[in-house]
Design a protein around this motif. Sequence first.
Motif, PDB file in Angstrom:
ATOM      1  N   SER A 254      77.130  47.792  52.550  1.00  0.00           N
ATOM      2  CA  SER A 254      77.690  47.305  53.819  1.00  0.00           C
ATOM      3  C   SER A 254      78.953  46.488  53.593  1.00  0.00           C
ATOM      4  O   SER A 254      79.967  46.669  54.269  1.00  0.00           O
ATOM      5  CB  SER A 254      76.646  46.467  54.561  1.00  0.00           C
ATOM      6  N   VAL A 255      78.897  45.581  52.638  1.00  0.00           N
ATOM      7  CA  VAL A 255      80.056  44.747  52.318  1.00  0.00           C
ATOM      8  C   VAL A 255      81.225  45.614  51.857  1.00  0.00           C
ATOM      9  O   VAL A 255      82.375  45.404  52.244  1.00  0.00           O
ATOM     10  CB  VAL A 255      79.675  43.705  51.237  1.00  0.00           C
ATOM     11  N   PHE A 256      80.917  46.617  51.034  1.00  0.00           N
ATOM     12  CA  PHE A 256      81.958  47.522  50.542  1.00  0.00           C
ATOM     13  C   PHE A 256      82.561  48.311  51.699  1.00  0.00           C
ATOM     14  O   PHE A 256      83.789  48.479  51.779  1.00  0.00           O
ATOM     15  CB  PHE A 256      81.347  48.474  49.508  1.00  0.00           C
ATOM     16  N   GLU A 257      81.724  48.783  52.611  1.00  0.00           N
ATOM     17  CA  GLU A 257      82.204  49.577  53.749  1.00  0.00           C
ATOM     18  C   GLU A 257      83.074  48.750  54.682  1.00  0.00           C
ATOM     19  O   GLU A 257      84.000  49.273  55.309  1.00  0.00           O
ATOM     20  CB  GLU A 257      81.008  50.164  54.502  1.00  0.00           C
ATOM     21  N   GLN A 281      77.843  42.584  63.216  1.00  0.00           N
ATOM     22  CA  GLN A 281      78.338  43.854  62.692  1.00  0.00           C
ATOM     23  C   GLN A 281      77.759  44.121  61.298  1.00  0.00           C
ATOM     24  O   GLN A 281      77.326  45.237  60.984  1.00  0.00           O
ATOM     25  CB  GLN A 281      79.868  43.831  62.626  1.00  0.00           C
ATOM     26  N   LEU A 282      77.739  43.076  60.472  1.00  0.00           N
ATOM     27  CA  LEU A 282      77.181  43.215  59.131  1.00  0.00           C
ATOM     28  C   LEU A 282      75.698  43.565  59.190  1.00  0.00           C
ATOM     29  O   LEU A 282      75.228  44.456  58.471  1.00  0.00           O
ATOM     30  CB  LEU A 282      77.381  41.907  58.353  1.00  0.00           C
ATOM     31  N   CYS A 283      74.953  42.900  60.064  1.00  0.00           N
ATOM     32  CA  CYS A 283      73.506  43.137  60.154  1.00  0.00           C
ATOM     33  C   CYS A 283      73.192  44.539  60.673  1.00  0.00           C
ATOM     34  O   CYS A 283      72.201  45.153  60.252  1.00  0.00           O
ATOM     35  CB  CYS A 283      72.855  42.076  61.034  1.00  0.00           C
ATOM     36  N   ASN A 284      74.007  45.027  61.593  1.00  0.00           N
ATOM     37  CA  ASN A 284      73.814  46.405  62.066  1.00  0.00           C
ATOM     38  C   ASN A 284      73.977  47.405  60.925  1.00  0.00           C
ATOM     39  O   ASN A 284      73.200  48.362  60.790  1.00  0.00           O
ATOM     40  CB  ASN A 284      74.799  46.725  63.189  1.00  0.00           C
ATOM     41  N   LEU A 285      75.005  47.168  60.118  1.00  0.00           N
ATOM     42  CA  LEU A 285      75.228  48.046  58.966  1.00  0.00           C
ATOM     43  C   LEU A 285      74.075  47.946  57.975  1.00  0.00           C
ATOM     44  O   LEU A 285      73.582  48.953  57.452  1.00  0.00           O
ATOM     45  CB  LEU A 285      76.536  47.673  58.266  1.00  0.00           C
ATOM     46  N   ILE A 286      73.644  46.718  57.698  1.00  0.00           N
ATOM     47  CA  ILE A 286      72.534  46.509  56.762  1.00  0.00           C
ATOM     48  C   ILE A 286      71.282  47.220  57.254  1.00  0.00           C
ATOM     49  O   ILE A 286      70.573  47.880  56.485  1.00  0.00           O
ATOM     50  CB  ILE A 286      72.266  45.006  56.558  1.00  0.00           C
ATOM     51  N   THR A 287      70.999  47.098  58.562  1.00  0.00           N
ATOM     52  CA  THR A 287      69.810  47.726  59.134  1.00  0.00           C
ATOM     53  C   THR A 287      69.838  49.235  58.918  1.00  0.00           C
ATOM     54  O   THR A 287      68.842  49.840  58.490  1.00  0.00           O
ATOM     55  CB  THR A 287      69.715  47.421  60.638  1.00  0.00           C
ATOM     56  N   LEU A 389      66.314  38.353  57.537  1.00  0.00           N
ATOM     57  CA  LEU A 389      66.339  38.637  56.111  1.00  0.00           C
ATOM     58  C   LEU A 389      67.650  38.179  55.485  1.00  0.00           C
ATOM     59  O   LEU A 389      67.659  37.578  54.403  1.00  0.00           O
ATOM     60  CB  LEU A 389      66.142  40.139  55.873  1.00  0.00           C
ATOM     61  N   LEU A 390      68.752  38.419  56.177  1.00  0.00           N
ATOM     62  CA  LEU A 390      70.044  37.982  55.664  1.00  0.00           C
ATOM     63  C   LEU A 390      70.090  36.462  55.542  1.00  0.00           C
ATOM     64  O   LEU A 390      70.620  35.916  54.566  1.00  0.00           O
ATOM     65  CB  LEU A 390      71.174  38.476  56.576  1.00  0.00           C
ATOM     66  N   ASP A 391      69.509  35.774  56.525  1.00  0.00           N
ATOM     67  CA  ASP A 391      69.493  34.307  56.490  1.00  0.00           C
ATOM     68  C   ASP A 391      68.743  33.780  55.264  1.00  0.00           C
ATOM     69  O   ASP A 391      69.090  32.726  54.719  1.00  0.00           O
ATOM     70  CB  ASP A 391      68.855  33.756  57.771  1.00  0.00           C
ATOM     71  N   GLU A 392      67.697  34.514  54.843  1.00  0.00           N
ATOM     72  CA  GLU A 392      66.955  34.094  53.659  1.00  0.00           C
ATOM     73  C   GLU A 392      67.830  34.100  52.411  1.00  0.00           C
ATOM     74  O   GLU A 392      67.639  33.301  51.495  1.00  0.00           O
ATOM     75  CB  GLU A 392      65.752  35.021  53.435  1.00  0.00           C
ATOM     76  N   TYR A 393      68.795  35.016  52.374  1.00  0.00           N
ATOM     77  CA  TYR A 393      69.663  35.144  51.206  1.00  0.00           C
ATOM     78  C   TYR A 393      70.918  34.284  51.296  1.00  0.00           C
ATOM     79  O   TYR A 393      71.578  34.052  50.281  1.00  0.00           O
ATOM     80  CB  TYR A 393      70.091  36.607  51.026  1.00  0.00           C
TER      81      TYR A 393
END
Length: 701
Positions: A254-257, A281-287, A389-393
Amino acid sequence: MNSLVSSVSNINNSKSRFVEHCNDMLRLIDPKGHASFISDKWVIPFSSTTARAENLYATLDFSDFNNEILKFKSSIRIEFEVGEFINLTIIDFAKWLFLQQRHNNSLDYRSVWHLEMLRMLFAYLRENNIKLLDESKLEDFFSLTLTHDFVDKAFVRRLSSPAYGSRFKMFNLSSITRTLRLHSVESVVTNIHEEDLNKAFNSACLSQMGMTLADYKNGGTFDFLTLDVGKHYVDYCASFFEQHIVFATALRCSVFELGFDLEEKGNQSKWDALFNENKEQLCNLITTKFNEIVLKYHAFNIDKLNKIILELKLDETRFDSHEFVRALMFSRFYDSQLKKREYILSEYAASINSDNTGFKVDFSLQEFDEHCDKVLSEQTLDLEKAVALLDEYLDLFRDRTNVKMGSFFRDVEAAGVTAMVAYTGWRASEYGFPESSLNSAVNKEISDAVYSPFRFYIKWISPKTNGETLLEREITLSTAILIKQLSAFTATNDNGFALTSATLGEATLIESHVSRMVARHWQSFPEKYVTFLELDELELLMVKDTHCDLVEFKRKQYLSAKYDLNSAIIQNLQELRDKLRNDNQVLELISRSYTVDQKHLRFAETIRRYINDELDEIAIEILENRLSQETLEYIRVTRENISDSDIRAIIDELRIGIFNATPHALRHVWAEAVLRRYKGDIGKFIRANFKHIDERFFMHI
């Protein structure tokens, strides 16, 4: 009668002259006469050119040579003067041989190392019931001395190889051979050419440590891991990889995209925006990316497999049940054309249902998929879960985000690479293959094709033994899946390597990179391994005992059922945990750095502070517990004149007995696992996997 008296008189005269001659040699290293040849223990003072005082002592204790375990002969006959022979006891022979080797050299505390090697040589001869170390036994002897100590009348396997300087530099077999021949001694060591001796020593180094004799002399070391230690490290790394690989892959892609470069310097505001105004936007991609891979990744998780097997009413205790389910999963998620899933199911069902196995395979392929989806669908994300999940990281990535995220990605990669090395047992130089080197085929072996329908191979080079020739080496299904997951994870950096995203420049650099990856988690392992943490928790709860609340009481019941603190197995685990954590303190002390007058200083500064009483108590305790009294005294009297070579010797002494993870260590773990599990000509199988390695590798496992 007169002739008998004369003979006795001659023998006594010979003995007297021999003792006098030996005392003359002893005076060369002990000019003030502190020691006597007839004594079994010599305490000899010595001075150092860099020391301020001359109050250092070397203690040379020969009493062990009176033990039967060292008496490979009842006596040894030497020609101590031209034409005049004398029979010596083993202890007197050891003293004489030591003096012959050392009387022209300066004495220091390291002279005891020469004596240790004499003990090992004599014990080796006695243990093998031989009187002479010849060329046929040389390599075996060197292999033994590289991997064992002689302690309490027995050879004990070392945890790490000794430094060359601390064991072999003071002990010269060629010189011993010349001395023996000069004095007409036909036993102990045969007449060996220097070239043959070095050849045997080099072969032992290659077999036991994976390095040449030249590298070993230049300071190379090898640390052993037994199976009982290595399996826990591999378990930790494999669990770490499995825990993080799905999210890490989704995040990285996701970060690369979104156009972010982890190697980009600075620009923290751009990264801050990614986790704030651009977070949705990042979370949508991650999902999206997470859900694309989560089912096929978790399909091979052991806990999920067990649930699926129970859902299918198969026997979870049978190995073939697991292999059959994994084969259907592989066909579903990775390669549906290699062999039709319908055939896999029908062949296994026919085999099981025709035997009296106690269970039946009576489900369809559709029902199989439904059971699998029921178990695996719990792992998918929606946007809300992705945000949580992202918040955990996020705490891992705050400040210097790209650096910390890159470090996290390397942690995941390192854990996967370590598992890969453990699963295969290859040399570190043999992992530079692309994913295209991974091939699969239908298993045509009748004995196991029913439940294991696929076979997997890597076609790649083994530089050390076969140069650039491509070799086909079989791997397991688990290893094939691991390669595919690592390749997908590192695909954003198209570098030609399946297992790493690193930019190495050339394939030959893969060896050092794999070595770094294998070692990366070693120091965090004792502090974060779940088994060790649960033992910590149980021990605390046992101390609280009746003061536990209800939650703690139930937790104690659970952990007590899992870990019996009275069992030898669990007690060994506790000892291992404590040892690894203590080892960590030593490694941290060795690598400690200081900034003094804008200069970065390392271990030499630690020693300087120790000398000047400026070091913290924990560091002092480590030094004084692990260094010999001779070394500590040497440090105190030498003070600021300690040389770089002294510092290296001190570090080597601190490292003695400390476990470390290396690819070669995992080769030994792999071999030990196979040797413990299987019967028959296992050596032949292991050598095939290791590509032409011979029996020397296993001589002293």
